[in-house]
Design an enzyme around this catalytic site. Structure first.
Site, mmCIF file in Angstrom:
data_model
loop_
_atom_site.group_PDB
_atom_site.id
_atom_site.type_symbol
_atom_site.label_atom_id
_atom_site.label_comp_id
_atom_site.label_asym_id
_atom_site.label_seq_id
_atom_site.Cartn_x
_atom_site.Cartn_y
_atom_site.Cartn_z
ATOM 1 N N ALA A 1 16.523 -42.028 2.334
ATOM 2 C CA ALA A 1 16.444 -41.193 3.376
ATOM 3 C C ALA A 1 15.710 -41.663 4.519
ATOM 4 O O ALA A 1 14.990 -41.023 5.256
ATOM 5 C CB ALA A 1 15.954 -39.984 3.123
ATOM 6 N N GLY B 1 16.596 -43.637 6.894
ATOM 7 C CA GLY B 1 17.424 -43.924 8.363
ATOM 8 C C GLY B 1 16.759 -42.975 9.120
ATOM 9 O O GLY B 1 16.254 -41.936 8.980
ATOM 10 N N ARG C 1 21.380 -40.765 16.070
ATOM 11 C CA ARG C 1 22.443 -39.761 16.631
ATOM 12 C C ARG C 1 22.312 -38.445 16.632
ATOM 13 O O ARG C 1 23.003 -37.534 17.195
ATOM 14 C CB ARG C 1 23.748 -40.313 16.247
ATOM 15 N N LYS D 1 16.580 -36.688 9.988
ATOM 16 C CA LYS D 1 17.855 -36.303 9.705
ATOM 17 C C LYS D 1 17.961 -35.429 8.348
ATOM 18 O O LYS D 1 18.611 -34.305 8.488
ATOM 19 C CB LYS D 1 18.673 -37.480 9.641
ATOM 20 N N GLN E 1 9.400 -46.557 3.246
ATOM 21 C CA GLN E 1 10.073 -47.907 3.761
ATOM 22 C C GLN E 1 9.722 -48.100 5.370
ATOM 23 O O GLN E 1 10.307 -47.503 6.252
ATOM 24 C CB GLN E 1 11.514 -47.816 3.589
ATOM 25 N N GLY F 1 32.111 -49.971 2.888
ATOM 26 C CA GLY F 1 32.170 -51.208 1.825
ATOM 27 C C GLY F 1 33.250 -50.923 1.000
ATOM 28 O O GLY F 1 33.515 -49.894 0.518
ATOM 29 N N GLU G 1 31.187 -55.305 2.207
ATOM 30 C CA GLU G 1 30.895 -54.605 3.677
ATOM 31 C C GLU G 1 31.967 -54.941 4.717
ATOM 32 O O GLU G 1 32.335 -55.963 4.650
ATOM 33 C CB GLU G 1 29.199 -54.670 3.892
ATOM 34 N N ARG H 1 14.185 -8.683 6.992
ATOM 35 C CA ARG H 1 13.521 -9.817 6.976
ATOM 36 C C ARG H 1 12.745 -10.304 5.643
ATOM 37 O O ARG H 1 12.848 -9.496 4.600
ATOM 38 C CB ARG H 1 12.597 -9.893 7.981
ATOM 39 N N ALA I 1 14.654 9.038 12.649
ATOM 40 C CA ALA I 1 15.159 7.792 13.970
ATOM 41 C C ALA I 1 13.681 7.790 14.700
ATOM 42 O O ALA I 1 12.999 8.639 15.057
ATOM 43 C CB ALA I 1 16.173 8.449 14.670
HETATM 44 C C1 UD1 Z 1 26.209 -47.996 3.053
HETATM 45 C C2 UD1 Z 1 27.024 -48.959 1.862
HETATM 46 C C3 UD1 Z 1 28.449 -49.194 2.071
HETATM 47 C C4 UD1 Z 1 28.977 -47.731 1.789
HETATM 48 C C5 UD1 Z 1 28.438 -46.863 2.839
HETATM 49 C C6 UD1 Z 1 28.887 -45.545 2.609
HETATM 50 C C7 UD1 Z 1 25.336 -50.878 1.729
HETATM 51 C C8 UD1 Z 1 25.025 -52.248 1.974
HETATM 52 N N1 UD1 Z 1 26.405 -50.422 2.160
HETATM 53 O O1 UD1 Z 1 26.785 -48.744 4.178
HETATM 54 O O2 UD1 Z 1 29.089 -50.200 0.930
HETATM 55 O O3 UD1 Z 1 30.569 -47.657 1.943
HETATM 56 O O4 UD1 Z 1 26.745 -46.872 2.857
HETATM 57 O O5 UD1 Z 1 28.250 -44.485 3.471
HETATM 58 O O6 UD1 Z 1 24.644 -50.290 0.770
HETATM 59 N N2 UD1 Z 1 19.034 -46.373 4.401
HETATM 60 C C9 UD1 Z 1 17.548 -46.519 3.779
HETATM 61 N N3 UD1 Z 1 17.011 -47.646 4.204
HETATM 62 C C10 UD1 Z 1 17.710 -48.957 4.741
HETATM 63 C C11 UD1 Z 1 18.960 -48.588 5.054
HETATM 64 C C12 UD1 Z 1 19.564 -47.500 4.750
HETATM 65 O O7 UD1 Z 1 17.019 -45.585 3.341
HETATM 66 O O8 UD1 Z 1 16.898 -49.746 4.945
HETATM 67 C C13 UD1 Z 1 19.515 -45.174 3.756
HETATM 68 C C14 UD1 Z 1 20.110 -44.323 5.137
HETATM 69 O O9 UD1 Z 1 19.312 -43.596 5.213
HETATM 70 C C15 UD1 Z 1 21.355 -43.546 4.126
HETATM 71 C C16 UD1 Z 1 21.835 -44.655 3.328
HETATM 72 O O10 UD1 Z 1 20.736 -45.370 2.996
HETATM 73 O O11 UD1 Z 1 21.345 -42.643 3.816
HETATM 74 C C17 UD1 Z 1 22.779 -45.387 3.805
HETATM 75 O O12 UD1 Z 1 22.612 -46.158 4.882
HETATM 76 P P1 UD1 Z 1 23.360 -46.628 5.918
HETATM 77 O O13 UD1 Z 1 23.022 -47.649 7.154
HETATM 78 O O14 UD1 Z 1 24.205 -45.458 6.506
HETATM 79 O O15 UD1 Z 1 24.711 -47.721 5.268
HETATM 80 P P2 UD1 Z 1 26.144 -48.036 5.636
HETATM 81 O O16 UD1 Z 1 25.939 -49.305 6.612
HETATM 82 O O17 UD1 Z 1 26.864 -46.893 6.158
#
Ligand code: UD1
Ligand code: MG
Length: 449
Positions: A10, A12, A16, A23, A76, A140, A155, A316, A363
């Site tokens: 998580a 990322g 967007r 997110k 990370q 991928g 990929e 509530r 009321a």
């Molecule tokens: C990744 C997969 C791809 C797959 C796709 C599905 C790899 C190399 N590729 O690609 O094969 O089809 O997901 O959606 O794994 N994240 C981190 N740290 C990082 C990078 C990513 O925590 O350094 C997390 C992101 O927050 C996300 C997930 O890993 O939740 C996937 O990252 P994303 O960048 O969307 O990977 P894709 O390039 O879409």
């Protein structure tokens, strides 16, 4: 069966989403995306749970612990790829032996069934969760040998034109024996189009190490990700459709299902009727035989058997409505216990209160629970009659069977069976209105001449 540990990626940025909130903290059906993922994994009874987040995402820890009290965060700092992200979690679960399940925090519709099939297939090797993509662009691709074993994940950017035609795609969710994971993870390099450490490289590394990589399938809908708020709305819509269907099949009547919005944790009993335009926030339990009339909004409330809520009611957090009670139009209840068969039918605020069984709240009754600094309790007994337009200035108690006259401001405790009345004496002037009309009409006629 061996135990399971989960790692949720998580980190990322979620650029967007255009949001100050991480997110995975965005909500669908009243539950964060992260909590959806954790709830899907919960039936596997994970021994450990680690969420990999970016810097300054500490709020995510409390959210994760609301589902798994043992959950921990791994930060990370630099987003160097999914393989790198998993290595950040290593220190937190290195002592664990069993199957490590890697999930994405932004893929909230994943089902428990798919996860348990995946975990079962991993065994002492690994398994990937794949799906047939309508449009494989960006994913991928799963490369299989002639016997159908997965031998590599390529990929998009690194794929050959022939490989790009493959529609069997990687969801990103994998299960792998912990020993194999920690053995192979350091071997992942970043010599690829993005210069990232790809977790997907594990598949080829496993094959080289003589370990198996099995394939579990899931429907594409389960691996829908959230990257922007349009996708978030699509996830919400899909969840609502599923919840409406589930509640109807469980014995609730929804006269216009498309206008009723549930939370992920809403509990609805049998023979419950829900009219159009009702919204459930988190934490609502509705017992059997309840009727919820149109335009009601409920959150953090328990509604006892056979009660009637609305139209236009607002419940509530902490509203505990007794069996057969009636909460009517423009009535708001907060942190209050309403007794069996009690009624508040119109235009009322009940907050920080107890209302005894069979009590009738007229009321316009208001519990004045807030003095600008603190909240205070109003305690109303059973079989009390509260006349219309009564203000109960808390803290205050009204004993069983008491009567409060309309318009009274109650500032002292009312003993059981007493009458409380606070009113200026009514002055009646016979014939006054008729004389007034005569004088006014005569003046008006004189002006016209
Ligand atoms: C990744 C997969 C791809 C797959 C796709 C599905 C790899 C190399 N590729 O690609 O094969 O089809 O997901 O959606 O794994 N994240 C981190 N740290 C990082 C990078 C990513 O925590 O350094 C997390 C992101 O927050 C996300 C997930 O890993 O939740 C996937 O990252 P994303 O960048 O969307 O990977 P894709 O390039 O879409
Ligand atoms: Mg992605």
């Amino acid at each position: 069966m061996t135990g399971v540990a989960i790692i949720v990626l998580a980190a990322g940025k979620g650029t967007r989403m255009k949001s100050a909130l991480p997110k995975v903290m965005h909500r669908a059906a009243g539950r964060s995306l992260l909590a959806h993922v954790l709830h899907a994994a919960a039936p596997l009874s994970p021994a450990e749970a680690v969420v990999v987040v970016g810097p300054e995402m500490e709020t995510v820890a409390a959210e994760a612990r609301s589902v798994f009290p043992q959950a921990r965060l791994a930060v990370q700092a630099d987003r160097l790829g999914t393989g790198h992200a998993v290595s950040m979690a290593r220190a937190e679960i290195e002592a664990f032996r069993g199957t490590v399940l890697v999930l994405y925090g932004d893929v909230p519709l994943i089902s428990t069934g798919s996860l348990s099939r995946l975990v079962a297939l991993a065994g002492d090797g690994m398994a990937v969760l794949g799906f047939e993509a309508q449009d494989p662009h960006g994913y991928g691709r799963l490369i299989q040998d002639s016997e159908g074993h997965v031998i590599a994940i390529r990929e998009e950017l690194d794929a050959s034109p022939a490989e790009r035609l493959i529609r069997l795609c990687n969801s990103g969710i994998i299960a792998i024996a912990s020993d194999l994971l920690w053995q192979l993870l350091p071997q992942i390099g970043n010599a690829n189009a993005k210069g990232e450490y790809y977790l997907t490289d594990l598949v080829e590394l496993a094959a080289n190490a003589g370990a198996h990589c099995r394939l579990a399938h899931c429907p594409e809908a389960e691996v829908a990700g959230v990257n922007d708020r349009v996708q978030l709305a699509a996830i919400e819509a899909g969840l609502q459709q599923a919840y409406r269907r589930r509640h109807m099949l469980n014995g609730a009547t929804l006269t216009a299902p498309e206008s009723v919005f549930f939370a992920a944790d809403t509990v609805i009993g049998q023979d419950v009727t829900i009219e159009p335009h009702v919204v459930f926030g988190p934490g609502v339990t509705v017992e059997d035989g309840v009727e919820i009339l149109s335009f009601s909004h409920l959150e953090g409330a328990v509604i006892g058997q056979g009660a009637r809520i609305g139209p236009y009611a607002r419940l509530r957090p902490g509203a505990d409505i007794g069996a057969e009670a009636h909460i009517g139009n423009f009535v708001e209840v907060k942190k209050s216990v309403i007794g069996k068969g009690a009624k508040a039918n119109h235009l009322t605020y009940i907050g920080d209160a107890r209302v005894g069984a069979k009590t009738n709240i007229g009321a316009g009754t208001i519990t004045c629970n807030y003095d600008g600094y603190e909240k205070h309790v109003t305690d109303i007994g059973a079989n009390v009659f509260v006349g219309s337009n009564t203000a109960l200035v808390a803290p205050v108690k009204v004993g069983d069977g008491a009567s409060i006259a309309a318009g009274t401001v109650v500032t002292r405790n009312v003993p059981a069976d007493a009458l409380a009345i606070a009113r200026a004496e009514l002055d009646l002037r016979e014939g006054w209105a008729a004389r007034y009309r005569e004088i006014k009409a005569a003046k008006k006629a004189a002006r016209r001449k």
